[in-house]
Design an enzyme around this catalytic site. Structure first.
Site, short mmCIF file in Angstrom:
data_model
loop_
_atom_site.label_atom_id
_atom_site.label_comp_id
_atom_site.label_asym_id
_atom_site.label_seq_id
_atom_site.Cartn_x
_atom_site.Cartn_y
_atom_site.Cartn_z
N GLY A 125 0.82 -1.21 0.00
CA GLY A 125 0.00 0.00 0.00
C GLY A 125 0.85 1.25 0.00
O GLY A 125 2.02 1.22 0.40
N GLN B 113 2.83 9.98 1.43
CA GLN B 113 4.13 9.30 1.41
C GLN B 113 4.99 9.72 0.22
O GLN B 113 6.20 9.53 0.24
CB GLN B 113 3.96 7.78 1.40
CG GLN B 113 3.38 7.23 2.70
CD GLN B 113 3.27 5.72 2.65
OE1 GLN B 113 2.30 5.19 2.14
NE2 GLN B 113 4.27 5.03 3.17
N CYS C 296 5.98 -0.31 7.27
CA CYS C 296 5.57 0.83 6.45
C CYS C 296 6.73 1.26 5.57
O CYS C 296 7.88 1.30 6.05
CB CYS C 296 5.15 1.98 7.37
SG CYS C 296 4.70 3.48 6.49
N LEU C 297 6.46 1.59 4.31
CA LEU C 297 7.52 2.03 3.40
C LEU C 297 8.18 3.31 3.88
O LEU C 297 9.31 3.61 3.51
CB LEU C 297 6.96 2.22 1.98
CG LEU C 297 6.48 0.94 1.26
CD1 LEU C 297 5.83 1.29 -0.07
CD2 LEU C 297 7.63 -0.04 1.07
N HIS D 267 -4.29 1.04 7.72
CA HIS D 267 -2.93 1.61 7.74
C HIS D 267 -2.88 2.83 6.81
O HIS D 267 -2.35 3.88 7.17
CB HIS D 267 -1.94 0.53 7.31
CG HIS D 267 -0.52 0.99 7.23
ND1 HIS D 267 0.45 0.58 8.13
CD2 HIS D 267 0.11 1.83 6.36
CE1 HIS D 267 1.61 1.16 7.80
NE2 HIS D 267 1.42 1.92 6.73
N GLU D 268 -3.47 2.68 5.60
CA GLU D 268 -3.45 3.79 4.64
C GLU D 268 -4.37 4.92 5.08
O GLU D 268 -4.04 6.09 4.88
CB GLU D 268 -3.84 3.29 3.23
CG GLU D 268 -2.93 2.20 2.66
CD GLU D 268 -1.44 2.50 2.76
OE1 GLU D 268 -1.05 3.68 2.64
OE2 GLU D 268 -0.67 1.55 2.98
N HIS E 55 -2.52 7.11 7.31
CA HIS E 55 -1.61 8.03 6.61
C HIS E 55 -2.35 9.31 6.23
O HIS E 55 -1.77 10.39 6.26
CB HIS E 55 -1.07 7.37 5.33
CG HIS E 55 0.17 6.55 5.55
ND1 HIS E 55 1.33 7.06 6.07
CD2 HIS E 55 0.43 5.24 5.28
CE1 HIS E 55 2.24 6.10 6.13
NE2 HIS E 55 1.72 5.00 5.66
ZN ZN Z 1 2.64 3.17 5.64
#
Ligand code: ZN
Length: 169
Positions: free
Chosen positions: A45, A50, A92-93, A134-135, A138
């Site tokens: 995701g 991000q 998480c990226l 999770h998204e 963000h």
């Molecule tokens: Zn993330």
């Protein structure tokens, strides 16, 4: 086009994102770039903040490109329902190298617009429900680290600060 992924500590990641007012060619291009960037990472995701844009957009594919039907694009998403509890390891990226167990509802119903601007609703369970939440976090300026408590959170934050000071973050 691949876009650089911002890391924990960058202001855009810690602020709420804005509603998308109109579906423009720029928004469509951004969605395309986000999908490409998510697959290249690779990740399950990616949210617009991000890649530095404080807009309420995210892309999710829990198959990481293996199932063409698994790609979900959400613009201006909202929760309709959430229930249950699941406790799983999450990463998480934007927080590379760190994982932690995060408590989340096990089911989430989400509504919003798809990439074409049409209304959509998805009833997600398990990993997909986790990815959606999770998204969604963000889009509100929350990272999984912010959902941790006590020692676990302090440890990650302290290690990130150390990496930042060393110029390795
Ligand atoms: Zn993330």
């Amino acid at each position: 086009m691949l876009r650089p992924i911002l890391k924990y500590g960058d202001r855009v990641l810690h602020e709420p994102a804005r509603t998308v007012e109109a579906m423009t060619p720029e928004i469509d291009r951004l969605v395309g770039d986000m999908i490409e960037t998510m697959y290249a990472a690779p990740g399950v995701g990616l949210a617009a903040p991000q890649v530095g844009l404080p807009l309420r957009i995210f892309v999710v594919d829990i198959s990481i490109g293996n199932d063409p039907l698994a790609l979900k694009v959400f613009i201006n998403p909202e929760f309709v329902e959430r229930d249950g509890v699941q406790l799983e390891e999450e990463g998480c990226l934007s927080v590379p190298g760190f994982n932690a167990t995060v408590v989340r509802p096990s089911r989430a119903v989400l509504k919003g617009l798809d990439r074409a601007g049409n209304p959509q609703q998805h009833n997600a369970t398990g990993l997909l429900a986790r990815a959606f939440q999770h998204e969604m976090d963000h889009l509100d300026g929350t990272l999984f680290v912010d959902r941790l408590r006590g020692i676990k959170r302090d440890l990650i934050v302290r290690r990130i600060k150390k990496l930042t000071r060393a110029g390795k973050w």
